[in-house]
Scaffold this active site. Structure first.
Site, mmCIF file in Angstrom:
data_model
loop_
_atom_site.group_PDB
_atom_site.id
_atom_site.type_symbol
_atom_site.label_atom_id
_atom_site.label_comp_id
_atom_site.label_asym_id
_atom_site.label_seq_id
_atom_site.Cartn_x
_atom_site.Cartn_y
_atom_site.Cartn_z
ATOM 1 N N LYS A 75 37.964 46.163 44.385
ATOM 2 C CA LYS A 75 39.202 45.954 43.623
ATOM 3 C C LYS A 75 39.839 47.728 43.155
ATOM 4 C CE LYS A 75 40.874 47.273 39.377
ATOM 5 N NZ LYS A 75 41.980 48.415 40.535
ATOM 6 N N GLY A 119 34.573 55.231 38.148
ATOM 7 C CA GLY A 119 35.112 55.234 37.219
ATOM 8 C C GLY A 119 35.037 56.038 36.014
ATOM 9 N N GLY A 138 33.397 52.156 32.580
ATOM 10 C CA GLY A 138 32.027 51.678 32.771
ATOM 11 C C GLY A 138 31.675 51.368 31.347
ATOM 12 N N GLU A 196 29.166 54.528 38.344
ATOM 13 C CA GLU A 196 28.746 56.678 38.161
ATOM 14 C C GLU A 196 30.074 56.864 37.788
ATOM 15 O OE1 GLU A 196 27.272 58.345 39.887
ATOM 16 O OE2 GLU A 196 26.000 57.438 40.608
ATOM 17 N N CYS A 214 34.347 63.485 40.523
ATOM 18 C CA CYS A 214 33.898 63.874 40.200
ATOM 19 C C CYS A 214 33.228 64.833 39.775
ATOM 20 C CB CYS A 214 33.386 62.058 40.174
ATOM 21 S SG CYS A 214 32.447 62.207 41.857
ATOM 22 N N GLU A 217 35.626 65.153 29.716
ATOM 23 C CA GLU A 217 36.279 65.596 31.235
ATOM 24 C C GLU A 217 37.598 65.598 30.951
ATOM 25 O OE1 GLU A 217 35.762 61.814 33.566
ATOM 26 O OE2 GLU A 217 34.813 63.445 34.632
HETATM 27 P P1 NDP Z 1 38.865 54.399 35.076
HETATM 28 O O1 NDP Z 1 38.683 53.761 35.200
HETATM 29 O O2 NDP Z 1 40.523 54.188 34.958
HETATM 30 O O3 NDP Z 1 38.804 53.470 37.043
HETATM 31 C C1 NDP Z 1 38.295 53.336 37.633
HETATM 32 C C2 NDP Z 1 39.033 51.596 38.409
HETATM 33 O O4 NDP Z 1 38.471 50.872 37.395
HETATM 34 C C3 NDP Z 1 40.073 51.204 38.801
HETATM 35 O O5 NDP Z 1 40.160 50.465 39.774
HETATM 36 C C4 NDP Z 1 40.537 50.468 37.648
HETATM 37 O O6 NDP Z 1 41.892 50.039 37.869
HETATM 38 C C5 NDP Z 1 39.175 49.646 36.562
HETATM 39 N N1 NDP Z 1 39.316 49.005 35.695
HETATM 40 C C6 NDP Z 1 40.180 49.977 34.738
HETATM 41 N N2 NDP Z 1 39.553 48.909 33.305
HETATM 42 C C7 NDP Z 1 39.080 47.999 33.820
HETATM 43 C C8 NDP Z 1 38.129 47.017 33.043
HETATM 44 N N3 NDP Z 1 37.940 47.050 32.319
HETATM 45 N N4 NDP Z 1 37.756 46.229 33.676
HETATM 46 C C9 NDP Z 1 37.898 46.974 35.335
HETATM 47 N N5 NDP Z 1 38.062 47.257 35.502
HETATM 48 C C10 NDP Z 1 38.479 48.569 35.720
HETATM 49 O O7 NDP Z 1 39.404 55.337 35.661
HETATM 50 P P2 NDP Z 1 39.973 56.504 36.807
HETATM 51 O O8 NDP Z 1 40.384 55.980 38.494
HETATM 52 O O9 NDP Z 1 40.862 57.392 36.272
HETATM 53 O O10 NDP Z 1 39.353 57.294 37.568
HETATM 54 C C11 NDP Z 1 38.701 58.460 37.792
HETATM 55 C C12 NDP Z 1 37.352 58.970 36.331
HETATM 56 O O11 NDP Z 1 36.507 58.611 37.387
HETATM 57 C C13 NDP Z 1 37.371 59.971 35.934
HETATM 58 O O12 NDP Z 1 36.513 59.775 34.893
HETATM 59 C C14 NDP Z 1 36.234 60.645 37.226
HETATM 60 O O13 NDP Z 1 35.291 61.705 36.347
HETATM 61 C C15 NDP Z 1 35.658 59.090 37.721
HETATM 62 N N6 NDP Z 1 34.533 59.310 38.550
HETATM 63 C C16 NDP Z 1 33.721 59.438 38.537
HETATM 64 C C17 NDP Z 1 33.020 59.495 39.635
HETATM 65 C C18 NDP Z 1 31.524 60.099 40.242
HETATM 66 O O14 NDP Z 1 30.503 59.077 41.255
HETATM 67 N N7 NDP Z 1 30.784 60.217 39.086
HETATM 68 C C19 NDP Z 1 33.266 59.723 41.267
HETATM 69 C C20 NDP Z 1 34.819 59.273 41.198
HETATM 70 C C21 NDP Z 1 35.585 59.416 40.326
HETATM 71 P P3 NDP Z 1 43.462 50.344 37.572
HETATM 72 O O15 NDP Z 1 43.480 51.402 38.744
HETATM 73 O O16 NDP Z 1 44.587 48.957 37.922
HETATM 74 O O17 NDP Z 1 43.292 50.806 35.881
#
Ligand code: NDP
Length: 501
Positions: A181, A234, A239, A256, A290, A391
Site C-alpha cells: 500500500k 511513516g 506506527g 521505521e 527521515c 519532527e
Molecule cells: P504517514 O504515517 O502519514 O503515512 C505513511 C503510510 O501509512 C502511507 O502509505 C499512509 O497512507 C499510511 N497510513 C496512514 N494512516 C494509516 C493507518 N492508520 N494505518 C495504516 N496505514 C496508514 O507518513 P508520511 O507519509 O507523512 O511520511 C512521513 C513520515 O515518515 C515522517 O514522519 C518520516 O520521518 C517518516 N519516515 C521515516 C523513515 C524511517 O526510515 N525512519 C523513512 C522515511 C519517512 P496515506 O498516504 O494514504 O495517508
C-alpha cells in the site's frame, strides 16, 4: 491502465498479475507538487474489498513461491534489478514530477532500489542459518530461515521507489508474498514499480499493490488475519496505531518512524566540509528525509562563523522544479506540509529563537503554483524547545549552541528519536567517543546525517522504531521465522540434557 480525455492515465490495483479498478469504481488524483496544475493520473481509491482480493491472490501464489529454491527467486530478483536500472531515468523523472525531489536525488532513489534488489538477489544464495555441534553423539543440529507468509508493506512518499524496494525485496527473497500500500501522494511511482516487477517475472499474486487512503486500505491490511507481518515506514502516531492493531493478532510489526537528526560541529572541525554536509543534510529532499538534519549543535567558539556561512549559502539556494538542472531545492510534498513548516517557524520564534534566513513559503514567478518553502535557519534554539524536539519534515534547521563535547553529546541525545547523527571533528578521540555515545541507529563522522548504504542495517532506536532493521542481512529478520532442526542418526533414543551427563 487507460487514458482519459485529459490524457492523464488511470491506474488500477495490481492484483494477481492483473490491473483492476477499485471494486467501488472510485479514484483519486495525484498532482505535481512543483505545479499543481499538472495532473499525473487517476488511481484506484480502494477499500477493504480490494485488500481482501489482494490477500487472496497472495495466498494462492504463496505455496509455489515459498517452494521455489531461494537462488531461483534470486534470479527473478536480479532480473528486476536489471530492469529497474534500465528504466532508471524514466522512473527518476516520473518521481521528480510526482513528489518533487530534484532529479539527481530521484536518480539516487531509484539506484537504491537497484542496489537493494541486487543485494537481496545475492541473499537468495546466502540466507545463512547456523549448523552447530549437537550435545549428543551422532546427532545433527542446525537452524534455517523460513518465510512468514504474507507481508503487508505500507510506505511513505518521500522515497517512493527506494522504501518499497527495501521492504519488498527482503520479503520476497525470503519467500513471502506481498501486498503493497503506497502513500497516496505517490501512487504513480508505485504503479510503475510493480509494473516492472511483473515484467521481471515475479509470478502473478506474489507482488500485489492496492492504492488508497491509510484508513481505507492501510487499516484493512493491518487488520487482515491472513497478513502475517507488517513493515511500515511513516510517522510515529501511525506506527503506534499499526502496532496496537497488530498486537491483537500477534503479528510481527516492523516500524521505521521519524527522526530529529543532529549534526554536532566541534570547534576543531573543518568548517568548509561541515557547511557542505549541513546544507546537504538539512535541505536535500527539501528536508523531507527521515535522516534529514533538523538540528545543528555547534560548539560556541565557531558558532558565529558557521552560522554566518550557512545563512549566506542557504539564502542563495535556487528553488524550483526538480526537473530543472539548476534547481537545488524542490517543493514540499503538499499544501499541508507548507502550513506545518510555516507554523513551526512561528513556534520557534515565539520560543525565543532568531530567524536567521528564510521562514516563509516561496511564491514568486514560476513557484506560484507549487508548494515551495525557503530554506530556513533558526538560531539560538534551546535543546528542549519544540522546534528542537518535534519532527518538522521540511527545510527548517534549528541551531543549538553548546560548550564542548559533553554538552554536544547531551544535546544530540536529548530527543525521543534516535535515527541518525553526525559529528564534525578533526580529533580522532572525539570521533570515537561520538561513535560510542550518540544514541542513534546510524552515526556519521565528518559527513552529514544522510547517505545510508543498502548493505548495512538501517533503522533507529528509541521513538524511531521498534527494534527492527531494514537493508543489510538484518532485513531478513523481519520477514523470516527461525526453524531449528535436529537429525538423530544414532539409531537409538537419545535424551537431550539427560543422556549427555
Ligand atoms: P504517514 O504515517 O502519514 O503515512 C505513511 C503510510 O501509512 C502511507 O502509505 C499512509 O497512507 C499510511 N497510513 C496512514 N494512516 C494509516 C493507518 N492508520 N494505518 C495504516 N496505514 C496508514 O507518513 P508520511 O507519509 O507523512 O511520511 C512521513 C513520515 O515518515 C515522517 O514522519 C518520516 O520521518 C517518516 N519516515 C521515516 C523513515 C524511517 O526510515 N525512519 C523513512 C522515511 C519517512 P496515506 O498516504 O494514504 O495517508
Amino acid at each position: 491502465m487507460t487514458q482519459t480525455a485529459v490524457e492523464a492515465p488511470t491506474f488500477g490495483n495490481f492484483i494477481g498479475g492483473d490491473w483492476r479498478p477499485a471494486e467501488s469504481g472510485r479514484t483519486f488524483e495525484s498532482r505535481n507538487p512543483a505545479d499543481t496544475r499538472d495532473l499525473i493520473g487517476h488511481f484506484a481509491a480502494s477499500d477493504a474489498a480490494d485488500v481482501a482480493a489482494a490477500v487472496r491472490a497472495a495466498e494462492e501464489a504463496l505455496p509455489g513461491w515459498r517452494a521455489m529454491p531461494a537462488p531461483k527467486r534470486g534470479e527473478i530478483m536480479y532480473a528486476f534489478g536489471a530492469l529497474l536500472a534500465e528504466h532508471k531515468e524514466r522512473l527518476a523523472r516520473e518521481m521528480t514530477r510526482e513528489m518533487g525531489k530534484v532529479l539527481a536525488e530521484a536518480r539516487g532513489d531509484v539506484q537504491e532500489g537497484v542496489d537493494i534488489a541486487f543485494l537481496m538477489a545475492g541473499e537468495g544464495r546466502r540466507m545463512f542459518g547456523d549448523t552447530t555441534p549437537s550435545e549428543l553423539p551422532d546427532k545433527w543440529a542446525m537452524s534455517i530461515r523460513q518465510p512468514i507468509g504474507i507481508a503487508g508493506i505500507i510506505t511513505p512518499w518521500n522515497f517512493p521507489i527506494a522504501i518499497p524496494c527495501w521492504k519488498m525485496t527482503a520479503a520476497l527473497i525470503t519467500g513471502n508474498a506481498v501486498v503493497l500500500k503506497p502513500a497516496s501522494d505517490t501512487p504513480h511511482c508505485a504503479a510503475l514499480l510493480v509494473q516492472l516487477m511483473g515484467e521481471a517475472g515475479f509470478p502473478p499474486g506474489v507482488v500485489n499493490m492496492v492504492t488508497g487512503s491509510g484508513a481505507d486500505v492501510g487499516v484493512p491490511i493491518v487488520e487482515n488475519p491472513d497478513v502475517n507481518v507488517i513493515s511500515f515506514t511513516g510517522n510515529g502516531e501511525t506506527g503506534v496505531d499499526i502496532s496496537l492493531r497488530g498486537a491483537r493478532r500477534l503479528k510481527r510489526i516492523s516500524l521505521e518512524l521519524g527522526g530529529k537528526n543532529a549534526i554536532a560541529v566541534m570547534a576543531d572541525a573543518d568548517l568548509d566540509l561541515a557547511v557542505d554536509g549541513i546544507l546537504w543534510s538539512a535541505f536535500g529532499t527539501t528536508g523531507q528525509r527521515c535522516t534529514a538534519c533538523s538540528r545543528l549543535i555547534v560548539d560556541e567558539p565557531v558558532a558565529d562563523d558557521l552560522v554566518g556561512r550557512l545563512v549566506e549559502r542557504a539564502a542563495a539556494m535556487r528553488l524550483g522544479s526538480g526537473l530543472e538542472a539548476t534547481t537545488e531545492v524542490g517543493p514540499l510534498i503538499n499544501g499541508g506540509a507548507v502550513e506545518r513548516v510555516s507554523s513551526y517557524v512561528s513556534v520557534g520564534t515565539d520560543e525565543g529563537a532568531r530567524l536567521a534566513v528564510g521562514g516563509s513559503p516561496a511564491k514568486e514567478g514560476e513557484l506560484a503554483n507549487g508548494h515551495f518553502f525557503s530554506p530556513t535557519i533558526l538560531d539560538g534554539v534551546k535543546p528542549m524547545d519544540r522546534v528542537a524536539q518535534e519532527e518538522i519534515f521540511g527545510p527548517l534547521l534549528s541551531v543549538i549552541r553548546v560548550d564542548g563535547y559533553e554538552a554536544a553529546a547531551m544535546a544530540v541525545n536529548g530527543t525521543r528519536y534516535g535515527l541518525s547523527s553526525s559529528i564534525y571533528t578533526r580529533d580522532t578521540n572525539t570521533a570515537f567517543r561520538a561513535m560510542r555515545d550518540f544514541a542513534t541507529g546510524i552515526v556519521y563522522v565528518n559527513a552529514g546525517t544522510i547517505g545510508a548504504e543498502t548493505h548495512l542495517p538501517f533503522g533507529g532506536i528509541k521513538g524511531t522504531g521498534n527494534g527492527h532493521r531494514e537493508a543489510g542481512h538484518a532485513a531478513l529478520d523481519t520477514f523470516t521465522e527461525w526453524k531449528s532442526i535436529y537429525v538423530d542418526y544414532s539409531g537409538r533414543l537419545q535424551r537431550a540434557q539427560i543422556d549427555n551427563q
